[in-house]
Design a protein around this motif. Structure first.
Motif, PDB file in Angstrom:
ATOM      1  N   THR A   1     -25.340 -59.789  40.988  1.00  0.00           N
ATOM      2  CA  THR A   1     -24.206 -60.656  41.295  1.00  0.00           C
ATOM      3  C   THR A   1     -24.628 -61.655  42.363  1.00  0.00           C
ATOM      4  O   THR A   1     -25.167 -61.262  43.403  1.00  0.00           O
ATOM      5  CB  THR A   1     -22.995 -59.851  41.800  1.00  0.00           C
ATOM      6  N   VAL A   2     -24.419 -62.926  42.084  1.00  0.00           N
ATOM      7  CA  VAL A   2     -24.707 -63.985  43.052  1.00  0.00           C
ATOM      8  C   VAL A   2     -23.393 -64.380  43.710  1.00  0.00           C
ATOM      9  O   VAL A   2     -22.444 -64.786  43.038  1.00  0.00           O
ATOM     10  CB  VAL A   2     -25.342 -65.211  42.361  1.00  0.00           C
ATOM     11  N   VAL A   3     -23.321 -64.239  45.026  1.00  0.00           N
ATOM     12  CA  VAL A   3     -22.111 -64.562  45.776  1.00  0.00           C
ATOM     13  C   VAL A   3     -22.337 -65.839  46.573  1.00  0.00           C
ATOM     14  O   VAL A   3     -23.160 -65.855  47.502  1.00  0.00           O
ATOM     15  CB  VAL A   3     -21.715 -63.410  46.727  1.00  0.00           C
ATOM     16  N   GLN A   4     -21.645 -66.898  46.210  1.00  0.00           N
ATOM     17  CA  GLN A   4     -21.719 -68.133  46.985  1.00  0.00           C
ATOM     18  C   GLN A   4     -21.065 -67.901  48.347  1.00  0.00           C
ATOM     19  O   GLN A   4     -19.971 -67.333  48.433  1.00  0.00           O
ATOM     20  CB  GLN A   4     -21.002 -69.273  46.260  1.00  0.00           C
ATOM     21  N   VAL A   5     -21.728 -68.318  49.403  1.00  0.00           N
ATOM     22  CA  VAL A   5     -21.163 -68.182  50.743  1.00  0.00           C
ATOM     23  C   VAL A   5     -19.997 -69.162  50.872  1.00  0.00           C
ATOM     24  O   VAL A   5     -20.174 -70.381  50.763  1.00  0.00           O
ATOM     25  CB  VAL A   5     -22.221 -68.463  51.826  1.00  0.00           C
ATOM     26  N   LEU A   6     -18.807 -68.610  51.095  1.00  0.00           N
ATOM     27  CA  LEU A   6     -17.598 -69.414  51.234  1.00  0.00           C
ATOM     28  C   LEU A   6     -17.178 -69.478  52.696  1.00  0.00           C
ATOM     29  O   LEU A   6     -17.586 -68.650  53.503  1.00  0.00           O
ATOM     30  CB  LEU A   6     -16.476 -68.815  50.382  1.00  0.00           C
ATOM     31  N   GLY A   7     -16.351 -70.444  53.023  1.00  0.00           N
ATOM     32  CA  GLY A   7     -15.928 -70.633  54.405  1.00  0.00           C
ATOM     33  C   GLY A   7     -15.000 -69.543  54.906  1.00  0.00           C
ATOM     34  O   GLY A   7     -14.446 -68.751  54.133  1.00  0.00           O
TER      35      GLY A   7
ATOM     36  N   VAL B   1     -31.118 -63.712  50.329  1.00  0.00           N
ATOM     37  CA  VAL B   1     -30.265 -64.848  50.671  1.00  0.00           C
ATOM     38  C   VAL B   1     -30.975 -66.091  50.156  1.00  0.00           C
ATOM     39  O   VAL B   1     -32.077 -66.424  50.609  1.00  0.00           O
ATOM     40  CB  VAL B   1     -30.025 -64.962  52.192  1.00  0.00           C
ATOM     41  N   VAL B   2     -30.382 -66.751  49.192  1.00  0.00           N
ATOM     42  CA  VAL B   2     -30.973 -67.943  48.581  1.00  0.00           C
ATOM     43  C   VAL B   2     -30.350 -69.177  49.223  1.00  0.00           C
ATOM     44  O   VAL B   2     -29.126 -69.347  49.211  1.00  0.00           O
ATOM     45  CB  VAL B   2     -30.739 -67.966  47.056  1.00  0.00           C
ATOM     46  N   THR B   3     -31.186 -70.012  49.812  1.00  0.00           N
ATOM     47  CA  THR B   3     -30.705 -71.232  50.462  1.00  0.00           C
ATOM     48  C   THR B   3     -30.961 -72.424  49.546  1.00  0.00           C
ATOM     49  O   THR B   3     -32.114 -72.741  49.242  1.00  0.00           O
ATOM     50  CB  THR B   3     -31.419 -71.448  51.810  1.00  0.00           C
ATOM     51  N   ALA B   4     -29.896 -73.044  49.092  1.00  0.00           N
ATOM     52  CA  ALA B   4     -29.995 -74.200  48.201  1.00  0.00           C
ATOM     53  C   ALA B   4     -29.328 -75.397  48.872  1.00  0.00           C
ATOM     54  O   ALA B   4     -28.144 -75.676  48.666  1.00  0.00           O
ATOM     55  CB  ALA B   4     -29.349 -73.901  46.853  1.00  0.00           C
ATOM     56  N   ILE B   5     -30.103 -76.069  49.705  1.00  0.00           N
ATOM     57  CA  ILE B   5     -29.626 -77.283  50.368  1.00  0.00           C
ATOM     58  C   ILE B   5     -30.161 -78.476  49.587  1.00  0.00           C
ATOM     59  O   ILE B   5     -31.384 -78.646  49.487  1.00  0.00           O
ATOM     60  CB  ILE B   5     -30.095 -77.332  51.836  1.00  0.00           C
TER      61      ILE B   5
ATOM     62  N   ALA C   1     -30.103 -76.115  42.758  1.00  0.00           N
ATOM     63  CA  ALA C   1     -29.617 -74.783  43.117  1.00  0.00           C
ATOM     64  C   ALA C   1     -29.995 -73.769  42.042  1.00  0.00           C
ATOM     65  O   ALA C   1     -30.420 -72.645  42.349  1.00  0.00           O
ATOM     66  CB  ALA C   1     -28.102 -74.807  43.311  1.00  0.00           C
ATOM     67  N   ALA C   2     -29.856 -74.163  40.780  1.00  0.00           N
ATOM     68  CA  ALA C   2     -30.210 -73.271  39.671  1.00  0.00           C
ATOM     69  C   ALA C   2     -31.692 -72.924  39.716  1.00  0.00           C
ATOM     70  O   ALA C   2     -32.079 -71.767  39.492  1.00  0.00           O
ATOM     71  CB  ALA C   2     -29.857 -73.923  38.340  1.00  0.00           C
ATOM     72  N   SER C   3     -32.521 -73.891  40.019  1.00  0.00           N
ATOM     73  CA  SER C   3     -33.963 -73.658  40.103  1.00  0.00           C
ATOM     74  C   SER C   3     -34.296 -72.627  41.178  1.00  0.00           C
ATOM     75  O   SER C   3     -35.111 -71.718  40.966  1.00  0.00           O
ATOM     76  CB  SER C   3     -34.682 -74.982  40.389  1.00  0.00           C
TER      77      SER C   3
ATOM     78  N   TRP D   1     -26.380 -69.796  49.644  1.00  0.00           N
ATOM     79  CA  TRP D   1     -25.918 -70.867  50.531  1.00  0.00           C
ATOM     80  C   TRP D   1     -26.124 -72.173  49.776  1.00  0.00           C
ATOM     81  O   TRP D   1     -27.235 -72.682  49.679  1.00  0.00           O
ATOM     82  CB  TRP D   1     -26.700 -70.852  51.841  1.00  0.00           C
ATOM     83  N   PHE D   2     -25.052 -72.712  49.195  1.00  0.00           N
ATOM     84  CA  PHE D   2     -25.128 -73.952  48.414  1.00  0.00           C
ATOM     85  C   PHE D   2     -24.287 -74.989  49.130  1.00  0.00           C
ATOM     86  O   PHE D   2     -23.073 -75.063  48.979  1.00  0.00           O
ATOM     87  CB  PHE D   2     -24.610 -73.706  46.996  1.00  0.00           C
ATOM     88  N   SER D   3     -24.940 -75.799  49.945  1.00  0.00           N
ATOM     89  CA  SER D   3     -24.243 -76.741  50.816  1.00  0.00           C
ATOM     90  C   SER D   3     -25.201 -77.804  51.311  1.00  0.00           C
ATOM     91  O   SER D   3     -26.410 -77.577  51.363  1.00  0.00           O
ATOM     92  CB  SER D   3     -23.649 -75.982  52.016  1.00  0.00           C
ATOM     93  N   ASP D   4     -24.642 -78.950  51.670  1.00  0.00           N
ATOM     94  CA  ASP D   4     -25.480 -79.974  52.300  1.00  0.00           C
ATOM     95  C   ASP D   4     -25.531 -79.773  53.816  1.00  0.00           C
ATOM     96  O   ASP D   4     -26.114 -80.571  54.547  1.00  0.00           O
ATOM     97  CB  ASP D   4     -24.990 -81.387  51.961  1.00  0.00           C
ATOM     98  N   GLU D   5     -24.917 -78.695  54.292  1.00  0.00           N
ATOM     99  CA  GLU D   5     -25.005 -78.311  55.698  1.00  0.00           C
ATOM    100  C   GLU D   5     -26.176 -77.348  55.886  1.00  0.00           C
ATOM    101  O   GLU D   5     -26.391 -76.459  55.052  1.00  0.00           O
ATOM    102  CB  GLU D   5     -23.714 -77.609  56.145  1.00  0.00           C
ATOM    103  N   PRO D   6     -26.938 -77.489  56.971  1.00  0.00           N
ATOM    104  CA  PRO D   6     -28.041 -76.545  57.214  1.00  0.00           C
ATOM    105  C   PRO D   6     -27.513 -75.163  57.556  1.00  0.00           C
ATOM    106  O   PRO D   6     -26.415 -75.023  58.107  1.00  0.00           O
ATOM    107  CB  PRO D   6     -28.778 -77.171  58.402  1.00  0.00           C
ATOM    108  N   LEU D   7     -28.288 -74.147  57.213  1.00  0.00           N
ATOM    109  CA  LEU D   7     -27.942 -72.772  57.579  1.00  0.00           C
ATOM    110  C   LEU D   7     -28.542 -72.499  58.946  1.00  0.00           C
ATOM    111  O   LEU D   7     -29.726 -72.155  59.081  1.00  0.00           O
ATOM    112  CB  LEU D   7     -28.474 -71.797  56.528  1.00  0.00           C
ATOM    113  N   ASP D   8     -27.744 -72.686  59.984  1.00  0.00           N
ATOM    114  CA  ASP D   8     -28.228 -72.504  61.350  1.00  0.00           C
ATOM    115  C   ASP D   8     -27.064 -72.028  62.221  1.00  0.00           C
ATOM    116  O   ASP D   8     -25.993 -71.680  61.722  1.00  0.00           O
ATOM    117  CB  ASP D   8     -28.851 -73.796  61.896  1.00  0.00           C
ATOM    118  N   ASN D   9     -27.284 -72.021  63.513  1.00  0.00           N
ATOM    119  CA  ASN D   9     -26.249 -71.549  64.439  1.00  0.00           C
ATOM    120  C   ASN D   9     -25.602 -72.689  65.225  1.00  0.00           C
ATOM    121  O   ASN D   9     -24.996 -72.462  66.279  1.00  0.00           O
ATOM    122  CB  ASN D   9     -26.834 -70.518  65.408  1.00  0.00           C
ATOM    123  N   ALA D  10     -25.716 -73.901  64.720  1.00  0.00           N
ATOM    124  CA  ALA D  10     -25.092 -75.046  65.392  1.00  0.00           C
ATOM    125  C   ALA D  10     -23.576 -74.860  65.451  1.00  0.00           C
ATOM    126  O   ALA D  10     -22.963 -74.330  64.519  1.00  0.00           O
ATOM    127  CB  ALA D  10     -25.429 -76.340  64.651  1.00  0.00           C
ATOM    128  N   ASP D  11     -22.985 -75.295  66.549  1.00  0.00           N
ATOM    129  CA  ASP D  11     -21.539 -75.218  66.700  1.00  0.00           C
ATOM    130  C   ASP D  11     -20.880 -76.105  65.643  1.00  0.00           C
ATOM    131  O   ASP D  11     -21.294 -77.242  65.429  1.00  0.00           O
ATOM    132  CB  ASP D  11     -21.151 -75.695  68.100  1.00  0.00           C
TER     133      ASP D  11
END
Length: 285
Positions: free
Chosen positions: A99-105, A231-235, A270-272, A191-201
């Protein structure tokens, strides 16, 4: 009835989503309905997973590449609640090869401060007494969506808003842990977003409250890593983002909405990423 059908066709554009249901779930998902009597993959997520305005969203592209049915449980504007509280979806995901779970807000879920609609998680229902006490000057009845609510709270008091963000993050982590345990160990986060996966406020991000997934940090994802296979990061690349709405199918009235979404090339990328991760995990010797 004919008029209503024509109106629906106009509103949705030329793209057919073939809406369908699975088992006792009350949510209409994107079809055609996939068979569950042979090995399959499941995809949980929001508007991106659903593939609004996208003829072949990333679950469809993964299905083609791996030649295995991919059940698309994407739900427009969904939060975690739509899935975690649906026994049918949880059971089907538990039976999937992966199961692939997209990270939601963290904005579209019920918490100690406010409640949302059980299926349309972007709909704000009511404020809890504790939130009314923190924000006595806010008229909550004027807010129909979580986005309106959070914008109102932040504008009223950025300092008090930090309390709200902390609560949403805690509720998100608890709900995600509960859902992932229901799904079982054969699970990946996307993680499918144009936002980076980081700890920025979040407030330091250009998009601020429009950033997605909202309020989620790399540290929060790290907390969940023991419960998932990867954890698959697709930016999306700059080239993919530059294509904008090219290839998307939408009615003219939805141009501004489509322009804010991740486009066709973003789904291909993202699919790739997912295909590589799934092959590595499922077919490794």
């Amino acid at each position: 009835m004919g008029t209503q059908m024509r109106q629906d066709s106009i509103d949705m554009g030329d793209l057919s989503y073939s809406p369908c249901r699975y088992g006792n779930s009350r949510i209409l998902f994107r079809g055609p309905r996939r068979p569950l009597d042979r090995p399959y993959l499941a995809f949980i997520g929001g508007t991106e997973t659903y593939g609004k305005f996208i003829e072949k969203p990333f679950p469809t592209l993964v299905e083609t590449a791996l030649r295995q049915p991919c059940v698309n449980f994407g739900c427009l504007n969904a939060g975690i609640d739509a899935f975690a509280n649906d026994p049918t979806i949880m059971e089907i995901c538990n039976g999937a090869d992966m199961t692939v779970v997209q990270v939601l807000g963290a904005n579209n879920l019920s918490n100690r401060f406010y409640s949302v609609h059980p299926r349309r998680n972007d709909r704000f229902l009511r404020a809890a007494t504790v939130l009314q006490a923190i924000y006595p000057e806010v008229e909550f009845n004027d807010c129909a969506f979580t986005g309106q609510l959070l914008a109102r709270l932040f504008e009223t008091s950025p300092d008090r808003f930090d309390i709200v963000v902390h609560e949403l993050r805690q509720a998100w982590l608890a709900r995600m842990q509960t859902m992932l345990r229901q799904i079982g160990p054969n699970c990946m986060l996307l993680w499918f977003s144009d936002e980076p996966l980081d700890n920025a406020d979040w407030v330091a991000r250009p998009a601020q409250l429009r950033a997605a997934p909202l309020f989620i940090t790399a540290s929060m994802i790290d907390t969940l890593r023991p419960l998932v296979r990867a954890v698959v990061t697709a930016i999306p690349s700059e080239q993919a983002l530059a294509q904008g709405t090219m290839g998307m199918q939408y009615p003219p009235s939805q141009q501004s909405v489509a322009a804010e979404m991740l486009g066709v090339r973003c789904h291909v990328e993202a699919a790739s990423k997912l295909v590589m991760a799934l092959r590595d995990d499922m077919f490794s010797i």
